[in-house]
Design an enzyme around this catalytic site. Structure first.
Site, PDB file in Angstrom:
ATOM      1  N   ALA A 227     -36.592  39.418   8.580  1.00  0.00           N
ATOM      2  CA  ALA A 227     -36.961  40.829   8.377  1.00  0.00           C
ATOM      3  C   ALA A 227     -35.755  41.682   8.005  1.00  0.00           C
ATOM      4  O   ALA A 227     -35.699  42.865   8.318  1.00  0.00           O
ATOM      5  CB  ALA A 227     -37.610  41.376   9.650  1.00  0.00           C
TER       6      ALA A 227
ATOM      7  N   ARG B  95     -39.154  46.822  -3.758  1.00  0.00           N
ATOM      8  CA  ARG B  95     -40.347  47.073  -4.576  1.00  0.00           C
ATOM      9  C   ARG B  95     -41.292  48.095  -3.927  1.00  0.00           C
ATOM     10  O   ARG B  95     -42.211  48.587  -4.579  1.00  0.00           O
ATOM     11  CB  ARG B  95     -41.070  45.747  -4.852  1.00  0.00           C
ATOM     12  CG  ARG B  95     -40.325  44.874  -5.863  1.00  0.00           C
ATOM     13  CD  ARG B  95     -40.811  43.432  -5.884  1.00  0.00           C
ATOM     14  NE  ARG B  95     -40.216  42.652  -4.803  1.00  0.00           N
ATOM     15  CZ  ARG B  95     -40.464  41.344  -4.595  1.00  0.00           C
ATOM     16  NH1 ARG B  95     -41.296  40.701  -5.391  1.00  0.00           N
ATOM     17  NH2 ARG B  95     -39.883  40.699  -3.596  1.00  0.00           N
TER      18      ARG B  95
ATOM     19  N   LYS C 279     -39.472  48.098   4.382  1.00  0.00           N
ATOM     20  CA  LYS C 279     -40.780  47.536   4.043  1.00  0.00           C
ATOM     21  C   LYS C 279     -41.536  47.050   5.285  1.00  0.00           C
ATOM     22  O   LYS C 279     -42.732  47.330   5.444  1.00  0.00           O
ATOM     23  CB  LYS C 279     -40.622  46.377   3.061  1.00  0.00           C
ATOM     24  CG  LYS C 279     -41.930  45.657   2.772  1.00  0.00           C
ATOM     25  CD  LYS C 279     -41.824  44.644   1.653  1.00  0.00           C
ATOM     26  CE  LYS C 279     -41.330  43.307   2.154  1.00  0.00           C
ATOM     27  NZ  LYS C 279     -41.412  42.263   1.105  1.00  0.00           N
TER      28      LYS C 279
ATOM     29  N   THR D  39     -32.880  34.180   1.759  1.00  0.00           N
ATOM     30  CA  THR D  39     -33.680  33.709   2.901  1.00  0.00           C
ATOM     31  C   THR D  39     -33.038  32.515   3.610  1.00  0.00           C
ATOM     32  O   THR D  39     -33.209  32.344   4.818  1.00  0.00           O
ATOM     33  CB  THR D  39     -35.096  33.322   2.427  1.00  0.00           C
ATOM     34  OG1 THR D  39     -34.982  32.441   1.297  1.00  0.00           O
ATOM     35  CG2 THR D  39     -35.899  34.531   2.023  1.00  0.00           C
TER      36      THR D  39
ATOM     37  N   ASN E  73     -51.413  84.025  23.327  1.00  0.00           N
ATOM     38  CA  ASN E  73     -50.533  83.331  24.270  1.00  0.00           C
ATOM     39  C   ASN E  73     -49.071  83.513  23.952  1.00  0.00           C
ATOM     40  O   ASN E  73     -48.217  83.075  24.710  1.00  0.00           O
ATOM     41  CB  ASN E  73     -50.865  81.824  24.292  1.00  0.00           C
ATOM     42  CG  ASN E  73     -50.722  81.184  22.916  1.00  0.00           C
ATOM     43  OD1 ASN E  73     -50.896  81.839  21.897  1.00  0.00           O
ATOM     44  ND2 ASN E  73     -50.380  79.915  22.904  1.00  0.00           N
ATOM     45  N   TYR E  74     -48.750  84.162  22.857  1.00  0.00           N
ATOM     46  CA  TYR E  74     -47.373  84.168  22.383  1.00  0.00           C
ATOM     47  C   TYR E  74     -46.920  85.594  22.161  1.00  0.00           C
ATOM     48  O   TYR E  74     -47.579  86.361  21.442  1.00  0.00           O
ATOM     49  CB  TYR E  74     -47.315  83.373  21.067  1.00  0.00           C
ATOM     50  CG  TYR E  74     -45.934  83.088  20.556  1.00  0.00           C
ATOM     51  CD1 TYR E  74     -44.928  82.608  21.399  1.00  0.00           C
ATOM     52  CD2 TYR E  74     -45.622  83.274  19.207  1.00  0.00           C
ATOM     53  CE1 TYR E  74     -43.670  82.325  20.911  1.00  0.00           C
ATOM     54  CE2 TYR E  74     -44.359  82.988  18.709  1.00  0.00           C
ATOM     55  CZ  TYR E  74     -43.389  82.514  19.570  1.00  0.00           C
ATOM     56  OH  TYR E  74     -42.142  82.231  19.088  1.00  0.00           O
TER      57      TYR E  74
ATOM     58  N   SER F 111     -67.864  88.922  22.626  1.00  0.00           N
ATOM     59  CA  SER F 111     -67.395  88.560  21.277  1.00  0.00           C
ATOM     60  C   SER F 111     -66.109  89.284  20.949  1.00  0.00           C
ATOM     61  O   SER F 111     -65.936  90.459  21.283  1.00  0.00           O
ATOM     62  CB  SER F 111     -68.447  88.942  20.241  1.00  0.00           C
ATOM     63  OG  SER F 111     -69.644  88.276  20.542  1.00  0.00           O
TER      64      SER F 111
END
Ligand code: UD1
Ligand code: CA
Length: 483
Positions: free
Chosen positions: A12, A18, A25, A87, A395-396, A414
């Protein structure tokens, strides 16, 4: 059949050019899990003594991802190949992790870019290797060989060597049997064979594939075993192959869940990460994406078109056309359509969160309702409370976040604005449009920003001269838009 301990080496270290990616990869995910972890999952399904992973390109990131994602009793070790010289070189580096004292074991060697390989196929290779008492055994595949090393067989049909596409003659390029890069070696044979590999080839690399010719030349047995299904051993080198492999993997995952009792109305439009857990009688409608550590309880219905990330959906719950992340949805809860549950949202049993509602860090009690058009963040909502349409927890304050607490059975009118920190006592009410800046005791009503009544306003306006029509007016108290 001779028994020998079995280990595995995963190559690995390559960059995977590519892919054209800044991510190595082998860390590209398929169904939510990095490619190399799919390969490791397959390997550790076998009775291995140890696994050695060769890392190089982005070694630290690859090592960390594997350590974080692999939960196994089998020891996983990492060796670094500093320069990617092929490899064969990578395999030599891997062998430095093994002791010289005993070498009568077998070693599986494979690349990290074969996410579709199944344990049964690998086990069959090992069995074959041991039956034949071979020095080396490899899987082969017969299909379109473009880009792969070709398997060259001798007159008697035995494998003679492997030739890379870049080094192949026109005649060798016609061979349709190719090398998937999945091997089992007797370790005692592998190390000396690797020492005889040279980089005199088109890529100037040490090819692992060359050990096959070396071993055959020395008169050793090499087994080449065609895989039953060539798609299982394909390598992922670019994004198109990544997408193809993910389709196969997704199909396997979906089929397994359907066999386990999950309904998928359209499996081709259902996306379930490898890490997700589903109970029987879960029903997934088209367009559902379940990611990460998501867990869904028995009888829950999700979809259509919902994305659920790292969340728990309880038994019998329904989630329609919504987005959830790091949320916990209790049993029989209804979410959506068009809700957004952000991290830290916890909805207790039978709660309702309806259309265009966003929640974050919100603890919502059993049976509480947030039916429409609300933002509820950094808040507790008591059991049975009703959060009226358009209610907002402010909240802020521009610097800090503050909490809002809505008591059990409380009801907000509402468009109420609850300016945190603020608390509504149990059973308290707020009137429509209330702007609540102070705590409201239990059972009280808070009415705020009451509208002034201006009597006779229309007549007074109509009596005014109209010669300033079109000018900006500071007397437009009606504040209408349009016209
Ligand atoms: C390799 C095989 C080829 C086979 C194909 C199957 C060789 C020479 N060729 O080619 O016959 O058909 O796989 O997919 O082996 N790696 C390292 N260090 C290196 C180079 C590569 O660790 O120095 C790793 C890569 O990260 C990858 C694996 O080895 O996981 C294979 O490398 P890759 O460049 O993809 O080899 P292919 O050209 O595909
Ligand atoms: Ca490859």
């Amino acid at each position: 059949m001779p028994y020998r301990p079995l280990s595995a080496v995963v190559l690995a270290a390559g960059e995977g050019t590519r892919m054209r990616s800044s991510l190595p990869k082998v860390l590209h995910p398929l169904c939510g899990r990095p490619m190399v972890l799919h390969v490791l999952d397959t390997l550790v399904a076998l009775p291995l003594a140890r696994v050695v992973v060769v890392v190089g390109h982005e070694a630290e990131a690859v090592t960390k991802a594997i350590q974080a994602g692999l939960d196994t009793g089998i020891p996983v070790e990492f060796v670094e190949q500093r320069v990617q010289r092929g490899t064969g070189d990578a395999t030599s580096v891997a062998l430095t992790a093994f002791s010289d004292a005993v070498d009568d074991d077998d070693v599986i060697v494979c690349s990290a870019d074969i996410p579709l390989l199944r344990p049964e196929t690998l086990a069959a290779l090992v069995t074959e290797h041991r039956h034949a008492d071979a020095a080396a055994s490899l899987l082969t595949a017969v299909s379109d060989p473009t880009g792969y090393g070709r398997i060259v067989r001798d007159a008697r049909g035995n494998v003679a060597r492997i030739v890379e596409q870049t080094d192949a003659t026109a005649e060798e390029l016609e061979i349709r049997e190719w090398n998937p890069s999945i091997y089992c070696f007797g370790r005692a044979f592998l190390a000396p064979a690797l020492r005889r590999v040279s980089p005199e080839n088109a890529q100037g690399e040490y090819y692992l594939t060359d050990v096959i010719e070396v071993l055959r030349g020395a008169g050793h047995t090499v087994v080449a075993m065609p895989a039953d299904d060539p798609t299982e051993v394909v390598g992922v080198n670019d994004r198109a192959q990544l997408a193809e492999a993910e389709t196969v993997l997704r199909d396997r995952i979906n089929t397994a869940w359907m066999k386990a009792g999950v309904t998928m109305v359209d499996p081709s439009r259902t996306y379930v990460d490898a890490t997700v857990e589903l109970a029987p009688d879960v029903r997934l409608l088209p367009g559902v994406i379940l990611e990460g550590r998501t867990v869904v309880g028995r009888g829950a219905v999700i979809g259509p078109d919902s994305r659920v990330v790292d969340s728990t959906v309880g038994e019998g719950a329904e989630v329609a056309s919504s987005v959830l992340r790091d949320a916990t949805v209790g049993p029989d809860v209804h979410v959506g359509p068009f809700a957004h549950l952000r991290p830290g949202t916890v909805l207790a049993r039978d709660a309702r969160v309806g259309s265009f509602v966003e929640t974050k860090n919100a603890d919502v009690g059993a049976g509480a309702k947030l039916p429409h058009l609300s933002y509820v963040g950094d808040a507790e909502v008591g059991p049975g409370a009703n959060v009226g349409a358009g209610t907002i927890t402010a909240n802020y304050d521009g610097r800090d976040k503050h909490r809002t607490s809505i008591g059990a059975g409380a009801r907000t009118g509402s468009n109420s604005v609850l300016v945190a920190p603020v608390e509504l006592g149990p059973g308290a009410y707020t009137g429509a449009g209330a702007v609540v800046t102070r705590d409201v005791p239990a059972d009280a009503l808070a009415v705020g920003v009451p509208a002034r009544i201006v009597e006779g306003w229309v007549k007074a306006r109509d009596a005014e001269p109209t010669d300033h029509v079109g000018e900006a007016s500071d007397t437009n108290e009606a504040g209408e838009s349009g016209d």
